[in-house]
Motif scaffolding. Structure first.
Motif, short mmCIF file in Angstrom:
data_model
loop_
_atom_site.label_atom_id
_atom_site.label_comp_id
_atom_site.label_asym_id
_atom_site.label_seq_id
_atom_site.Cartn_x
_atom_site.Cartn_y
_atom_site.Cartn_z
N ILE A 1 -4.50 -17.73 -1.93
CA ILE A 1 -4.14 -16.46 -1.29
C ILE A 1 -3.22 -16.70 -0.10
O ILE A 1 -2.21 -16.01 0.09
CB ILE A 1 -5.40 -15.70 -0.84
N LEU A 2 -3.53 -17.71 0.70
CA LEU A 2 -2.73 -18.00 1.89
C LEU A 2 -1.32 -18.45 1.52
O LEU A 2 -0.36 -18.13 2.23
CB LEU A 2 -3.43 -19.06 2.74
N THR A 3 -1.20 -19.17 0.42
CA THR A 3 0.14 -19.59 -0.03
C THR A 3 1.00 -18.38 -0.37
O THR A 3 2.19 -18.32 -0.01
CB THR A 3 0.01 -20.50 -1.26
N LYS B 1 4.45 -16.86 1.35
CA LYS B 1 5.65 -16.60 0.54
C LYS B 1 6.20 -15.21 0.80
O LYS B 1 7.42 -15.03 0.94
CB LYS B 1 5.32 -16.76 -0.94
N TYR B 2 5.32 -14.22 0.85
CA TYR B 2 5.77 -12.83 0.95
C TYR B 2 5.82 -12.30 2.39
O TYR B 2 6.22 -11.16 2.61
CB TYR B 2 4.86 -11.92 0.11
N GLY B 3 5.40 -13.12 3.35
CA GLY B 3 5.37 -12.66 4.73
C GLY B 3 4.35 -11.56 4.94
O GLY B 3 4.58 -10.60 5.69
N LYS B 4 3.21 -11.66 4.26
CA LYS B 4 2.16 -10.67 4.31
C LYS B 4 0.85 -11.33 4.75
O LYS B 4 0.74 -12.56 4.78
CB LYS B 4 1.97 -10.01 2.93
N THR B 5 -0.13 -10.53 5.06
CA THR B 5 -1.45 -11.07 5.37
C THR B 5 -2.19 -11.37 4.06
O THR B 5 -1.84 -10.86 2.99
CB THR B 5 -2.29 -10.08 6.19
N ILE C 1 -2.39 -0.67 4.40
CA ILE C 1 -1.64 0.20 3.49
C ILE C 1 -0.18 -0.22 3.36
O ILE C 1 0.57 0.33 2.53
CB ILE C 1 -1.76 1.67 3.94
N ASP C 2 0.24 -1.20 4.12
CA ASP C 2 1.63 -1.67 4.06
C ASP C 2 1.81 -2.68 2.92
O ASP C 2 2.10 -3.86 3.13
CB ASP C 2 2.02 -2.30 5.40
N VAL C 3 1.61 -2.19 1.70
CA VAL C 3 1.65 -3.09 0.53
C VAL C 3 2.56 -2.56 -0.57
O VAL C 3 2.49 -3.04 -1.71
CB VAL C 3 0.22 -3.31 -0.04
N PHE C 4 3.42 -1.62 -0.24
CA PHE C 4 4.23 -1.00 -1.29
C PHE C 4 5.69 -1.42 -1.25
O PHE C 4 6.54 -0.78 -1.87
CB PHE C 4 4.08 0.53 -1.20
N ASP C 5 5.96 -2.52 -0.55
CA ASP C 5 7.33 -3.03 -0.51
C ASP C 5 7.47 -4.37 -1.23
O ASP C 5 8.47 -5.06 -1.09
CB ASP C 5 7.80 -3.16 0.94
N PHE C 6 6.45 -4.73 -2.02
CA PHE C 6 6.53 -5.97 -2.80
C PHE C 6 5.56 -5.88 -3.97
O PHE C 6 4.68 -5.02 -4.00
CB PHE C 6 6.21 -7.19 -1.93
#
Length: 291
Positions: free
Chosen positions: A212-214, A218-222, A252-257
């Protein structure tokens, strides 16, 4: 499911946001502000339950927001102590009074109670009446396994619109998801990022797993955002719980990838088939923090 405004169409034709706020274990004091913050952050689905003892504060948080009631999808649940036809109808009235609503969007049976299934079935028939009378727009269940669903469908008139279950990277529930799909039932994940494991210290934490951390790097997300995106990419609705304003906005900031199919399978492979919450086959689930 639309990605710009993610939602599911339930099997009776109404639409439901794919992403919502859960308030399991949120104190009454925190619930009101969390619901208001979530709505201001773009959430349009709020999930509570009679057993959570915060329905009143959910209603207050909704009314404190600037969003019209008809634009917010509200779910609550019937607790097992109120199962039975007449008892369920009375419990629904109590929930609606606490929420301050005229019409509910989704009413769920909280547990299958397979050893007391006559009570479960009677409660479902009460829910069918509430649906027919227009007091709730949809009805569904929580924590039902495929056999429980089969028994319910065979003995009633209405297929549940939704089945809310424990589901996270350590309990991926593929067989249950497929059973839901065959019946045109939406799968919704409670404890979607594995918080149930942290509550009861029952095992590893998906949020710190290297796979998950990898992906987070990669995506610059938590890590939480990666897991929530995994659910959505698998066609699962999510109701992550938080009372922290930053986390509420972050979740909720998950709709840009989107994850690739290979990445989805890699998270699927973390499955330990290990349940952190109560056993759905229990006579009366009753762990200290019942979901």
């Amino acid at each position: 499911m639309s990605e710009k405004h993610p939602e599911f169409t339930l099997n009776n034709g109404i639409t439901m946001p794919a992403f919502g706020l859960g308030v399991f274990q949120s104190s009454p004091e925190d619930t009101r502000s969390a619901v208001k913050m979530a709505i201001e952050s773009g959430y349009r689905l709020i999930d509570t339950a009679a057993a959570y003892n915060n329905e009143q504060q959910v209603g207050e948080g909704i009314r404190a927001s600037d969003i019209a009631r008809e634009d917010i999808f509200v779910t609550t649940k019937l607790k097992p102590a109120d199962y039975g036809y007449d008892a369920a109808l009375r419990a629904f009235d109590t929930s609606m009074q606490k929420l301050g609503l005229e019409v509910l969007d989704l009413y769920l049976l909280h547990w299958p109670l397979p050893m007391q299934f006559a009570d479960t079935l009677a409660s479902w028939k009460a829910a069918e009446r509430l649906l027919a009378e227009g007091r709730t727009r949809a009805i569904g269940v929580c924590n039902f396994r495929p056999l429980h669903l089969q028994q319910l469908v065979e003995q009633s008139e209405t297929v549940p619109a939704l089945n809310q279950v424990e589901l996270h990277p350590f309990l991926v529930q593929n067989d249950l998801r497929e059973a839901n799909r065959k019946l045109n039932i939406v799968t919704q994940a409670w404890s979607p990022i594995g918080g149930v494991n942290r509550y009861w210290e029952s095992g590893d934490d998906p949020l710190v797993h290297p796979a998950i951390l990898t992906l987070a790097d990669k995506y610059g997300k938590t890590a939480a955002q990666i897991i929530l995106r995994w659910h959505l990419d698998r066609g699962v609705s999510v109701i992550p719980k938080s009372v922290n304003p930053q986390r509420i906005q972050e979740n909720i900031d998950v709709f840009d990838f989107s994850l690739t199919q290979e990445e989805i399978r890699a998270i699927d492979a973390l499955d330990q088939n290990r349940r952190g919450g109560p056993d759905p086959d229990a006579r009366m689930p009753g762990r200290p923090h019942q979901q």
